[in-house]
Design a protein around this motif. Structure first.
Motif, PDB file in Angstrom:
ATOM      1  N   THR A  58       2.047  21.216  35.433  1.00  9.01           N
ATOM      2  CA  THR A  58       2.558  20.874  36.767  1.00  9.01           C
ATOM      3  C   THR A  58       3.922  20.188  36.716  1.00  9.01           C
ATOM      4  O   THR A  58       4.866  20.590  37.410  1.00  9.01           O
ATOM      5  CB  THR A  58       1.554  19.962  37.510  1.00  9.01           C
ATOM      6  N   ILE A  59       4.053  19.151  35.898  1.00  6.64           N
ATOM      7  CA  ILE A  59       5.299  18.392  35.834  1.00  6.64           C
ATOM      8  C   ILE A  59       6.410  19.197  35.159  1.00  6.64           C
ATOM      9  O   ILE A  59       7.546  19.233  35.648  1.00  6.64           O
ATOM     10  CB  ILE A  59       5.092  17.058  35.083  1.00  6.64           C
ATOM     11  N   VAL A  60       6.093  19.857  34.055  1.00  6.47           N
ATOM     12  CA  VAL A  60       7.104  20.657  33.360  1.00  6.47           C
ATOM     13  C   VAL A  60       7.595  21.791  34.256  1.00  6.47           C
ATOM     14  O   VAL A  60       8.794  22.102  34.279  1.00  6.47           O
ATOM     15  CB  VAL A  60       6.554  21.212  32.030  1.00  6.47           C
ATOM     16  N   ASP A  61       6.691  22.403  35.012  1.00  8.05           N
ATOM     17  CA  ASP A  61       7.083  23.473  35.937  1.00  8.05           C
ATOM     18  C   ASP A  61       8.044  22.940  36.991  1.00  8.05           C
ATOM     19  O   ASP A  61       8.994  23.639  37.396  1.00  8.05           O
ATOM     20  CB  ASP A  61       5.845  24.067  36.627  1.00  8.05           C
ATOM     21  N   TYR A  99      15.959  22.556  37.033  1.00  9.29           N
ATOM     22  CA  TYR A  99      17.064  23.031  36.191  1.00  9.29           C
ATOM     23  C   TYR A  99      17.424  24.486  36.510  1.00  9.29           C
ATOM     24  O   TYR A  99      18.593  24.872  36.425  1.00  9.29           O
ATOM     25  CB  TYR A  99      16.706  22.875  34.718  1.00  9.29           C
ATOM     26  N   ARG A 100      16.434  25.286  36.894  1.00 12.78           N
ATOM     27  CA  ARG A 100      16.706  26.679  37.236  1.00 12.78           C
ATOM     28  C   ARG A 100      17.611  26.768  38.460  1.00 12.78           C
ATOM     29  O   ARG A 100      18.520  27.599  38.527  1.00 12.78           O
ATOM     30  CB  ARG A 100      15.392  27.416  37.495  1.00 12.78           C
ATOM     31  N   ARG A 101      17.373  25.897  39.445  1.00 10.90           N
ATOM     32  CA  ARG A 101      18.197  25.904  40.654  1.00 10.90           C
ATOM     33  C   ARG A 101      19.559  25.261  40.425  1.00 10.90           C
ATOM     34  O   ARG A 101      20.528  25.589  41.107  1.00 10.90           O
ATOM     35  CB  ARG A 101      17.464  25.194  41.790  1.00 10.90           C
ATOM     36  N   ASP A 117      10.188   9.895  28.514  1.00 10.47           N
ATOM     37  CA  ASP A 117       9.413  11.112  28.238  1.00 10.47           C
ATOM     38  C   ASP A 117      10.317  12.286  27.863  1.00 10.47           C
ATOM     39  O   ASP A 117      11.550  12.183  27.879  1.00 10.47           O
ATOM     40  CB  ASP A 117       8.554  11.476  29.452  1.00 10.47           C
ATOM     41  N   LEU A 118       9.664  13.426  27.552  1.00 13.54           N
ATOM     42  CA  LEU A 118      10.392  14.605  27.075  1.00 13.54           C
ATOM     43  C   LEU A 118      10.287  15.781  28.045  1.00 13.54           C
ATOM     44  O   LEU A 118      10.431  16.939  27.646  1.00 13.54           O
ATOM     45  CB  LEU A 118       9.841  15.028  25.704  1.00 13.54           C
ATOM     46  N   PHE A 119      10.059  15.506  29.323  1.00 14.76           N
ATOM     47  CA  PHE A 119       9.891  16.587  30.285  1.00 14.76           C
ATOM     48  C   PHE A 119      11.179  17.402  30.465  1.00 14.76           C
ATOM     49  O   PHE A 119      11.124  18.635  30.578  1.00 14.76           O
ATOM     50  CB  PHE A 119       9.435  16.036  31.641  1.00 14.76           C
ATOM     51  N   SER A 120      12.319  16.736  30.511  1.00 10.77           N
ATOM     52  CA  SER A 120      13.589  17.466  30.680  1.00 10.77           C
ATOM     53  C   SER A 120      13.844  18.388  29.499  1.00 10.77           C
ATOM     54  O   SER A 120      14.184  19.565  29.668  1.00 10.77           O
ATOM     55  CB  SER A 120      14.753  16.483  30.845  1.00 10.77           C
ATOM     56  N   GLU A 121      13.681  17.844  28.284  1.00  2.37           N
ATOM     57  CA  GLU A 121      13.923  18.650  27.086  1.00  2.37           C
ATOM     58  C   GLU A 121      12.955  19.833  27.010  1.00  2.37           C
ATOM     59  O   GLU A 121      13.358  20.960  26.695  1.00  2.37           O
ATOM     60  CB  GLU A 121      13.764  17.793  25.829  1.00  2.37           C
ATOM     61  N   THR A 122      11.683  19.591  27.327  1.00  6.87           N
ATOM     62  CA  THR A 122      10.685  20.655  27.278  1.00  6.87           C
ATOM     63  C   THR A 122      10.995  21.744  28.298  1.00  6.87           C
ATOM     64  O   THR A 122      10.916  22.943  27.993  1.00  6.87           O
ATOM     65  CB  THR A 122       9.274  20.084  27.556  1.00  6.87           C
ATOM     66  N   ALA A 123      11.382  21.334  29.507  1.00  6.55           N
ATOM     67  CA  ALA A 123      11.687  22.297  30.569  1.00  6.55           C
ATOM     68  C   ALA A 123      12.867  23.179  30.188  1.00  6.55           C
ATOM     69  O   ALA A 123      12.822  24.403  30.338  1.00  6.55           O
ATOM     70  CB  ALA A 123      11.971  21.564  31.881  1.00  6.55           C
ATOM     71  N   MET A 124      13.936  22.563  29.677  1.00  8.66           N
ATOM     72  CA  MET A 124      15.109  23.352  29.314  1.00  8.66           C
ATOM     73  C   MET A 124      14.848  24.241  28.104  1.00  8.66           C
ATOM     74  O   MET A 124      15.366  25.352  28.018  1.00  8.66           O
ATOM     75  CB  MET A 124      16.313  22.423  29.080  1.00  8.66           C
ATOM     76  N   ASP A 125      14.046  23.758  27.158  1.00 12.41           N
ATOM     77  CA  ASP A 125      13.679  24.593  26.005  1.00 12.41           C
ATOM     78  C   ASP A 125      12.920  25.834  26.465  1.00 12.41           C
ATOM     79  O   ASP A 125      13.159  26.945  25.979  1.00 12.41           O
ATOM     80  CB  ASP A 125      12.825  23.797  25.014  1.00 12.41           C
ATOM     81  N   ARG A 126      11.991  25.656  27.393  1.00  9.83           N
ATOM     82  CA  ARG A 126      11.195  26.786  27.868  1.00  9.83           C
ATOM     83  C   ARG A 126      12.027  27.770  28.683  1.00  9.83           C
ATOM     84  O   ARG A 126      11.721  28.963  28.738  1.00  9.83           O
ATOM     85  CB  ARG A 126      10.009  26.285  28.687  1.00  9.83           C
ATOM     86  N   LEU A 127      13.080  27.264  29.321  1.00  6.76           N
ATOM     87  CA  LEU A 127      13.976  28.137  30.081  1.00  6.76           C
ATOM     88  C   LEU A 127      15.024  28.797  29.195  1.00  6.76           C
ATOM     89  O   LEU A 127      15.738  29.700  29.643  1.00  6.76           O
ATOM     90  CB  LEU A 127      14.685  27.335  31.180  1.00  6.76           C
ATOM     91  N   GLY A 128      15.120  28.325  27.959  1.00  5.75           N
ATOM     92  CA  GLY A 128      16.152  28.850  27.063  1.00  5.75           C
ATOM     93  C   GLY A 128      17.534  28.355  27.426  1.00  5.75           C
ATOM     94  O   GLY A 128      18.543  29.015  27.146  1.00  5.75           O
TER      95      GLY A 128
END
Length: 411
Positions: free
Chosen positions: A147-150, A156-158, A177-188
């Motif tokens: 939920t949070i990572v999404d 970041y996508r927008r 926390d590492l939510f920003s890093e995880t989100a951007m990693d998953r988006l490439g």
């Protein structure tokens, strides 16, 4: 009372211009990583619940993780420091500031009476650090809940659809926390967080001077800035930073589990460090924050931030002396303290957004509301929305046609 959809449209239209300012920055507070859905915390509790949990634990229940009765007594007797002080009950970071300040002084004091409290201070610093690190790395999000990572991914996508001719946006955060890093990693998405290297990633502030570009023409050496590049600056440290020698750059980025085992997690809510009054990397990070927000035609969005950090607030106040600076803060309407003073200024450069959310139990200042309702839609989202409207219209027309046909047959 107001029509929420019309109000959201008005805010979104104004945000479109603000999000395309020449120098765009975001400030994320603990509220961005906290979201209660279906009566469950999907992310990390904000500082007030964390403080209540840590300080409210009954002595003797688990003295290895929480303050013991002996530690509380030592602090009151030898340092005149009461953990039950109201100042700390809703702000665990304020407690950390005071503990680090005591540690700084006690290491340089020859007073025997004060020295008796040194062990308790060191112990509590270790307990608070371990507690915060655990809460920032364990939860539903670590068990597969996205939920949070999404939500961060949607942000970041927008954000990447910003005009490519403008400087790349900066995201400053007081979160560990590492939510920003995880989100951007998953988006490439490529991003700069101040660290360089592969095998050993170490903090090097010069990386914030770098930009990422793609080569368009091999013969003429033409370059263009990469659209989806972000600068990330973690003002209070991170649960995956440790201090380690063997290099000119002693701060390393490792896995959270490695950092916890090492017992040297670098999370500090103040620029004060163990052995320096304004040590690196925090001096470098705050310098970047100041340098970005005081520029001409700069906009700072404050999200999930309650203006409880004096060091950050002072830099924002400095930025307000620049005529072209704008501050956009999403806050509850009844927020007191600094938000109250900002509101009293009646400054047209200060936008305070808050109120009821689109659904029961939600609020306009929540991070998910900002992302889903206020951020301009990306071109892809606009196409999807347009297609959805067309389909809905066709379905509605089909229903009308069928109804009319049935009515004719009945006649």
């Amino acid at each position: 009372a107001f029509d929420w959809d019309k109000a959201a449209t008005r805010v979104r239209e104004n945000f479109h211009d603000a999000l395309n300012a020449r120098h765009l920055s975001f400030l994320f507070g603990s509220g961005c990583s906290s979201l209660v859905s279906v009566d469950k915390q999907r992310g990390i509790p904000t500082m007030a619940p964390l403080a209540a949990e840590f300080l409210g634990a009954a002595p003797g229940v688990d003295d290895t993780q929480f303050p013991s009765a002996a530690e509380r007594d030592v602090l009151i007797t030898h340092l005149g420091f009461d953990l039950g002080n109201e100042e700390f009950q809703k702000n665990l970071e304020r407690l950390m500031e005071v503990l680090y300040s005591f540690q700084f002084v006690l290491k340089r004091s020859n007073n025997d009476q004060l020295a008796k409290g040194a062990a308790a201070i060191d112990s509590l610093i270790g307990k608070v650090t371990a507690f915060v690190t655990k809460r920032c790395s364990e939860g539903l999000f670590s068990e597969g809940d996205t939920t949070i990572v999404d939500l961060y991914q949607a942000f970041y996508r927008r954000l990447v659809y910003r005009d490519r001719t403008l400087p790349r946006p900066w995201v400053f955060t007081t979160n560990y926390d590492l939510f920003s890093e995880t989100a951007m990693d998953r988006l490439g998405m490529p991003y700069c967080n101040g660290f360089s290297g592969t095998i050993e990633r170490r903090f090097n502030p010069t990386t914030y001077r770098y930009a990422l570009a793609e080569q368009l023409d091999l013969t003429n050496r033409k370059w263009a800035a990469v659209d989806n590049f972000i600068y990330l600056c973690k003002l209070h440290g991170s649960i995956n930073w440790v201090e380690e020698g063997g290099s000119l750059f002693p701060i390393r980025e490792v896995s959270p589990s490695t950092a916890m085992k090492a017992g040297r997690v670098m999370i500090y809510p103040t620029p004060m460090k163990q052995n320096a009054s304004f040590g690196s990397p925090y001096s470098d990070l705050f310098r970047e924050f100041q340098a970005r927000v005081v520029r001409e035609q700069s906009v700072l969005f404050a999200l999930g931030y309650s203006f409880g950090d004096e060091h950050v607030n002072n830099i924002i106040f400095q930025a307000l002396t620049v005529p072209t600076f704008r501050l956009v803060a999403l806050l509850p309407p009844n927020a007191s303290g600094i938000p109250e003073k900002l509101k009293a200024l009646n400054d047209p450069r200060i936008w305070l957004i808050g109120g009821d959310g689109p659904s029961k139990g939600s609020s306009a200042h929540y991070f998910n509301t900002f992302v889903e309702k206020f951020m301009p839609e990306s071109p892809g989202d606009k196409v999807d929305t347009a297609v959805k409207k067309v389909i809905q219209e066709l379905i509605a027309q089909g229903v009308k046609a069928n109804t009319h046909e049935e009515s004719s047959n009945d006649d």
